[in-house]
Design an enzyme around this catalytic site. Structure first.
Site, PDB file in Angstrom:
ATOM      1  N   GLN A 196      27.050  44.753  51.745  1.00 40.25           N
ATOM      2  CA  GLN A 196      28.416  44.746  52.281  1.00 40.25           C
ATOM      3  C   GLN A 196      28.740  43.405  52.936  1.00 40.25           C
ATOM      4  O   GLN A 196      29.891  43.157  53.287  1.00 40.25           O
ATOM      5  CB  GLN A 196      28.565  45.889  53.289  1.00 40.25           C
ATOM      6  CG  GLN A 196      28.470  47.246  52.614  1.00 40.25           C
ATOM      7  CD  GLN A 196      28.442  48.407  53.598  1.00 40.25           C
ATOM      8  OE1 GLN A 196      28.713  48.242  54.779  1.00 40.25           O
ATOM      9  NE2 GLN A 196      28.127  49.577  53.094  1.00 40.25           N
ATOM     10  N   THR A 200      51.721  38.406  40.277  1.00 37.18           N
ATOM     11  CA  THR A 200      52.831  37.970  41.133  1.00 37.18           C
ATOM     12  C   THR A 200      53.472  36.671  40.662  1.00 37.18           C
ATOM     13  O   THR A 200      54.688  36.492  40.747  1.00 37.18           O
ATOM     14  CB  THR A 200      52.306  37.776  42.579  1.00 37.18           C
ATOM     15  OG1 THR A 200      51.852  39.030  43.042  1.00 37.18           O
ATOM     16  CG2 THR A 200      53.372  37.244  43.511  1.00 37.18           C
TER      17      THR A 200
HETATM   18  N1  ASP Z   1      49.412  42.867  42.648  1.00 41.17           N
HETATM   19  C1  ASP Z   1      49.433  41.495  42.160  1.00 41.17           C
HETATM   20  C2  ASP Z   1      48.474  41.397  40.991  1.00 41.17           C
HETATM   21  O1  ASP Z   1      47.298  41.305  41.201  1.00 41.17           O
HETATM   22  C3  ASP Z   1      49.063  40.565  43.262  1.00 41.17           C
HETATM   23  C4  ASP Z   1      49.105  39.089  42.910  1.00 41.17           C
HETATM   24  O2  ASP Z   1      49.219  38.670  41.786  1.00 41.17           O
HETATM   25  O3  ASP Z   1      48.999  38.282  43.871  1.00 41.17           O
HETATM   26  O4  ASP Z   1      48.886  41.422  39.851  1.00 41.17           O
END
Ligand code: ASP
Length: 342
Positions: free
Chosen positions: A275, A11
């Protein structure tokens, strides 16, 4: 001090597209602005920091053990090449960041430079994003001279890379290390805890990660032997059983322990984990854990699932199987577990 940043995707460097977030932000330009503002609070200029991107950039949900190896190869090439950096930062997606940081810790026990893995919940271009505090925190940790091995910086905390787990898909404090204290908390000044006594059990260079067939199975109340048998057919190379509490498995369920015993007889190591976020899985506390311990299953002590899974992939890549592999589960490779609490 020279720092190299390897961007792997996630992200942090994504931009909007008609099909959702995809890699594409101007990371170079953003970093120049960040370092121009002396955001680390250290004497670290743009010229001290190099940045490269891996090909292809990925959403970390698409990561595989081969993706971990791409990072290992990249770091090793830079560490042994001309002008090696003093520290590495890995920009990574948050979804599987804890798996990658654990995997790097096992494969890079002999690397002399510290490695800090970070990312963000919001892309760097979004107002109020956590990208800047996370990257500046990672840079500060890199220049601190107080760390070695693989660490994970996120949400104002520096965590041991093989003790971390993603605890929130939205909170800026998205990671925790449930069984050990953070290595540092940001602030003025940063609060450092005593470094973990981290036994490095693995000697020598590691063989590369390749993808192995490892089944991770959650037990639930009422699970039958037939269901468990179906989930391990055909037999995987290793089974990680996520059991209850301190590693308890239903012992009254007819045939359930026999399924586990059958796997072990077939040289399939069975690793029992919990868990619970916080647990110390040492089989035999209860009769319900004792039966599978007698069958040959091994407990994961206080490792996170991410640390266990990456460790099993690491051990399989080293050619270990069955009882030989199981013997390493309770031994520390890179500080991923507490060997003894006394
Ligand atoms: N889907 C993204 C990833 O893991 C989520 C993130 O980076 O926060 O690449």
């Amino acid at each position: 001090m020279r720092i190299h940043i390897t961007y792997t995707g996630g992200t942090i460097g994504m931009v909007d597209s008609p099909h959702g977030l995809v890699p594409g932000a101007d990371l170079e330009g953003w970093l120049s602005t960040l370092l121009g503002e002396n955001a680390t609070g250290q004497d670290l200029g743009r010229e001290d920091v190099t940045l490269t991107a891996l090909e292809p950039l990925i959403d970390s949900s698409n990561a595989t053990p081969e993706s971990w190896q791409l990072i290992v190869d990249d770091l090793r090439a830079r560490a042994t090449g001309p002008n090696p950096p003093d520290a590495f930062i890995i920009l990574h997606g948050t979804d599987t960041m804890a798996y990658t940081s654990a995997a790097l810790s096992y494969a890079l026990t002999d690397l002399t430079q510290p490695v800090i893995v970070t990312g963000s919940q919001l892309p760097l271009g979004v107002v109020g994003s956590d990208a800047a505090p996370n990257v500046t925190g990672a840079l500060r940790a890199a220049v601190s001279g107080r760390i070695n091995g693989v660490t994970l910086f996120f949400g104002h905390r520096l965590l041991a890379g093989n003790r971390a787990t993603k605890t929130s898909a939205w909170a800026f404090r998205g990671f925790d290390s449930p069984s050990v204290a953070p290595l540092a908390l940001t602030g003025a000044p940063w609060q450092w805890s005593a470094p973990l006594a981290c036994a490095h059990g693995w000697e020598g260079t590691a063989l590369p990660y390749t993808r192995h067939d490892v089944a991770v199975i959650d037990l639930v109340p009422g699970i039958t032997a037939a269901r468990l048998k179906a989930m391990v057919t055909p037999e995987p190379e290793v089974v990680i059983l996520r059991a209850f509490g301190v590693g308890n498995v239903p012992s009254d369920e007819p045939g359930l322990t026999d399924v586990v015993a059958g796997l072990i007889e077939a040289e399939v190591a069975v690793v029992v984990t919990s868990q619970c976020h916080q647990a110390e899985v040492v089989l035999g506390h209860y009769e319900t854990g004792d039966a599978i311990a007698r069958a040959g299953a091994v407990g994961s002590r206080d490792m996170t699932l991410e640390a266990v899974y990456a460790k099993v992939q690491f051990l399989l890549a080293q050619g270990l199987r069955g009882a030989e592999l199981a013997a390493w589960i309770e031994r520390s490779i890179a500080g991923e577990l507490t060997e003894s609490r006394d």
